[in-house]
Design a protein around this motif. Structure first.
Motif, PDB file in Angstrom:
ATOM      1  N   GLY A  95      -1.848   3.605   2.440  1.00 47.71           N
ATOM      2  CA  GLY A  95      -2.054   3.326   3.852  1.00 47.71           C
ATOM      3  C   GLY A  95      -0.781   3.512   4.652  1.00 47.71           C
ATOM      4  O   GLY A  95      -0.781   4.095   5.742  1.00 47.71           O
ATOM      5  N   ALA A  96       0.342   3.025   4.104  1.00 47.40           N
ATOM      6  CA  ALA A  96       1.622   3.163   4.800  1.00 47.40           C
ATOM      7  C   ALA A  96       2.016   4.624   4.943  1.00 47.40           C
ATOM      8  O   ALA A  96       2.487   5.062   6.007  1.00 47.40           O
ATOM      9  CB  ALA A  96       2.701   2.383   4.052  1.00 47.40           C
ATOM     10  N   GLU A  97       1.836   5.412   3.882  1.00 51.14           N
ATOM     11  CA  GLU A  97       2.190   6.830   3.937  1.00 51.14           C
ATOM     12  C   GLU A  97       1.360   7.565   4.975  1.00 51.14           C
ATOM     13  O   GLU A  97       1.885   8.429   5.701  1.00 51.14           O
ATOM     14  CB  GLU A  97       2.000   7.463   2.557  1.00 51.14           C
ATOM     15  CG  GLU A  97       3.029   7.039   1.525  1.00 51.14           C
ATOM     16  CD  GLU A  97       2.666   7.488   0.120  1.00 51.14           C
ATOM     17  OE1 GLU A  97       3.563   7.477  -0.743  1.00 51.14           O
ATOM     18  OE2 GLU A  97       1.476   7.836  -0.126  1.00 51.14           O
ATOM     19  N   THR A  98       0.083   7.228   5.058  1.00 50.29           N
ATOM     20  CA  THR A  98      -0.790   7.885   6.035  1.00 50.29           C
ATOM     21  C   THR A  98      -0.295   7.652   7.454  1.00 50.29           C
ATOM     22  O   THR A  98      -0.178   8.597   8.254  1.00 50.29           O
ATOM     23  CB  THR A  98      -2.228   7.350   5.897  1.00 50.29           C
ATOM     24  OG1 THR A  98      -2.749   7.714   4.615  1.00 50.29           O
ATOM     25  CG2 THR A  98      -3.128   7.922   6.991  1.00 50.29           C
ATOM     26  N   LEU A  99       0.028   6.418   7.773  1.00 55.22           N
ATOM     27  CA  LEU A  99       0.432   6.101   9.147  1.00 55.22           C
ATOM     28  C   LEU A  99       1.837   6.618   9.466  1.00 55.22           C
ATOM     29  O   LEU A  99       2.100   7.056  10.588  1.00 55.22           O
ATOM     30  CB  LEU A  99       0.347   4.596   9.381  1.00 55.22           C
ATOM     31  CG  LEU A  99      -1.059   3.996   9.243  1.00 55.22           C
ATOM     32  CD1 LEU A  99      -1.063   2.526   9.619  1.00 55.22           C
ATOM     33  CD2 LEU A  99      -2.063   4.755  10.108  1.00 55.22           C
ATOM     34  N   ARG A 100       2.717   6.600   8.469  1.00 59.15           N
ATOM     35  CA  ARG A 100       4.049   7.156   8.712  1.00 59.15           C
ATOM     36  C   ARG A 100       3.969   8.665   8.924  1.00 59.15           C
ATOM     37  O   ARG A 100       4.670   9.216   9.785  1.00 59.15           O
ATOM     38  CB  ARG A 100       4.972   6.834   7.535  1.00 59.15           C
ATOM     39  CG  ARG A 100       5.343   5.369   7.426  1.00 59.15           C
ATOM     40  CD  ARG A 100       6.052   5.063   6.124  1.00 59.15           C
ATOM     41  NE  ARG A 100       6.266   3.639   5.937  1.00 59.15           N
ATOM     42  CZ  ARG A 100       6.662   3.082   4.800  1.00 59.15           C
ATOM     43  NH1 ARG A 100       6.904   3.852   3.734  1.00 59.15           N
ATOM     44  NH2 ARG A 100       6.833   1.773   4.719  1.00 59.15           N
ATOM     45  N   ALA A 117       3.990   2.262  11.914  1.00 59.61           N
ATOM     46  CA  ALA A 117       3.064   2.106  10.796  1.00 59.61           C
ATOM     47  C   ALA A 117       2.943   0.639  10.405  1.00 59.61           C
ATOM     48  O   ALA A 117       1.833   0.125  10.199  1.00 59.61           O
ATOM     49  CB  ALA A 117       3.536   2.940   9.606  1.00 59.61           C
ATOM     50  N   ASP A 118       4.079  -0.056  10.319  1.00 57.70           N
ATOM     51  CA  ASP A 118       4.050  -1.474   9.952  1.00 57.70           C
ATOM     52  C   ASP A 118       3.288  -2.291  10.992  1.00 57.70           C
ATOM     53  O   ASP A 118       2.528  -3.200  10.642  1.00 57.70           O
ATOM     54  CB  ASP A 118       5.476  -2.012   9.809  1.00 57.70           C
ATOM     55  CG  ASP A 118       6.210  -1.430   8.597  1.00 57.70           C
ATOM     56  OD1 ASP A 118       5.531  -0.876   7.709  1.00 57.70           O
ATOM     57  OD2 ASP A 118       7.443  -1.524   8.572  1.00 57.70           O
ATOM     58  N   GLU A 119       3.495  -1.950  12.255  1.00 54.14           N
ATOM     59  CA  GLU A 119       2.808  -2.661  13.338  1.00 54.14           C
ATOM     60  C   GLU A 119       1.290  -2.492  13.223  1.00 54.14           C
ATOM     61  O   GLU A 119       0.531  -3.464  13.343  1.00 54.14           O
ATOM     62  CB  GLU A 119       3.296  -2.125  14.686  1.00 54.14           C
ATOM     63  CG  GLU A 119       2.574  -2.705  15.888  1.00 54.14           C
ATOM     64  CD  GLU A 119       2.946  -2.003  17.188  1.00 54.14           C
ATOM     65  OE1 GLU A 119       2.249  -2.210  18.204  1.00 54.14           O
ATOM     66  OE2 GLU A 119       3.926  -1.217  17.182  1.00 54.14           O
ATOM     67  N   LEU A 120       0.845  -1.269  12.976  1.00 49.47           N
ATOM     68  CA  LEU A 120      -0.586  -1.001  12.903  1.00 49.47           C
ATOM     69  C   LEU A 120      -1.214  -1.565  11.635  1.00 49.47           C
ATOM     70  O   LEU A 120      -2.350  -2.056  11.652  1.00 49.47           O
ATOM     71  CB  LEU A 120      -0.840   0.506  12.989  1.00 49.47           C
ATOM     72  CG  LEU A 120      -0.586   1.120  14.372  1.00 49.47           C
ATOM     73  CD1 LEU A 120      -0.612   2.639  14.297  1.00 49.47           C
ATOM     74  CD2 LEU A 120      -1.614   0.630  15.389  1.00 49.47           C
TER      75      LEU A 120
END
Length: 320
Positions: A95-100, A117-120
């Motif tokens: 999930g983190a990789e996707t948003l970053r 990414a962390d915020e979302l």
């Protein structure tokens, strides 16, 4: 025009001899939600694709986030996000990789992309699953990740094309809460949905597509008032009773001053009739006496407030 996230005029679109859109107008004020309803094949997805610059209309004009969809496509695309009917996430990424990754594609520097990414992940309840690959996510989690990815760039306008299709009730409720947050943040939302309860709960205004045209538009309350404030639902005792009472019910409905097709709902497979009523005991009693003077044809009845299901059936003649 600056007051509208979306403003479209006289849009048409045909595929060969099939006329999908026949001159529709839409207006979505900034920071509001418009629900676009219609039976399958009514042109909802085509409308979204035109407004998102993925398809060109045959005629008509549209402005999205203040930009012309024909002459300012790049500016429109920088201002919008589109979430389709199915979650489009890479199952091999976390999930983190996707948003970053989405942050970097949107032009954010590495540190800013990580922070966004962390915020979302926190906002969408995915922080604890941030390090897991998407293939291990539930359907609701994938949908939330998909929506989070579409918000990385903070779009002014977001298109949600049947976003809760296939979700369980809890995941659907979570997504509803997120849509309310988007509206509160000033984002304009165009929502297509087959769930009429969803439109009723989320939309500031509802537009009903039928036959390539906007059959009706208004607030949920305004549309429900068009098919009466209350409905009398009848279940008849037999097929013979249904065949005898349906024409009688049509005449009673037409007597209210509107065409019977705009007042009476028939569900023959369930031996059901639904008529408008003012909800008073006197009016309900008079309808029952007029329809079933011998008190033998009606098996059960109930009185309820009109719903968007009634609006949908009345205006489109289709099952929701």
């Amino acid at each position: 025009m600056d007051d509208f996230g979306i403003h479209a005029t006289a849009l048409t679109k045909s595929y060969g001899a099939l006329r999908v859109l026949d001159g529709i107008d839409l207006a979505v004020p900034r920071g509001s939600v418009l629900a676009l309803l219609g039976p399958n094949g009514a042109g909802k997805t085509t409308t979204v694709r035109i407004l998102a610059t993925l398809t060109e209309p045959d005629s008509g004009t549209a402005r999205v986030a203040g930009h012309d969809t024909a002459s300012e496509r790049t500016l429109v695309r920088r201002s919008i996000s589109l979430t389709g009917q199915f979650a489009a996430v890479d199952e091999l990424q976390t999930g983190a990789e996707t948003l970053r990754m989405m942050g970097r594609l949107c032009g954010l520097r590495p540190r800013a992309a990580r922070a966004r990414a962390d915020e979302l992940l926190e906002r969408f309840g995915l922080a604890e699953a941030a390090g897991r690959t998407a293939k291990s996510y539930s359907g609701g989690m994938r949908r939330r990740l998909d929506l989070a990815a579409s918000l990385v760039a903070r779009p002014e306008v977001i298109f949600l094309d049947e976003p809760t299709s296939g979700l369980d009730p809890r995941s659907r409720q979570d997504l509803w809460d997120l849509v309310r947050e988007l509206r509160a943040d000033g984002t304009s939302v165009l929502l297509t949905t087959q769930y009429l309860e969803e439109a009723d709960r989320l939309a500031d205004r509802v537009a009903v597509l039928a036959g390539g045209r906007i059959a009706a538009e208004g607030t949920p309350a305004e549309l429900k008032s068009r098919v009466a404030g209350h409905r009398l639902d009848l279940t008849l005792a037999s097929r013979d009773a249904y065949d005898a009472l349906a024409p009688r019910a049509a005449r009673l409905a037409a007597g209210r001053g509107a065409p019977a097709t705009e007042e009476l709902t028939l569900t023959p497979e369930e031996l059901g009739l639904s008529l408008p009523t003012d909800g008073s005991a006197a009016h309900v009693r008079s309808l029952l006496d007029a329809l079933d003077p011998d008190h033998t044809a009606v098996d059960r009845f109930s009185v309820r407030g009109a719903t968007l299901d009634d609006v949908f059936l009345t205006l489109t003649g289709a099952a929701p």
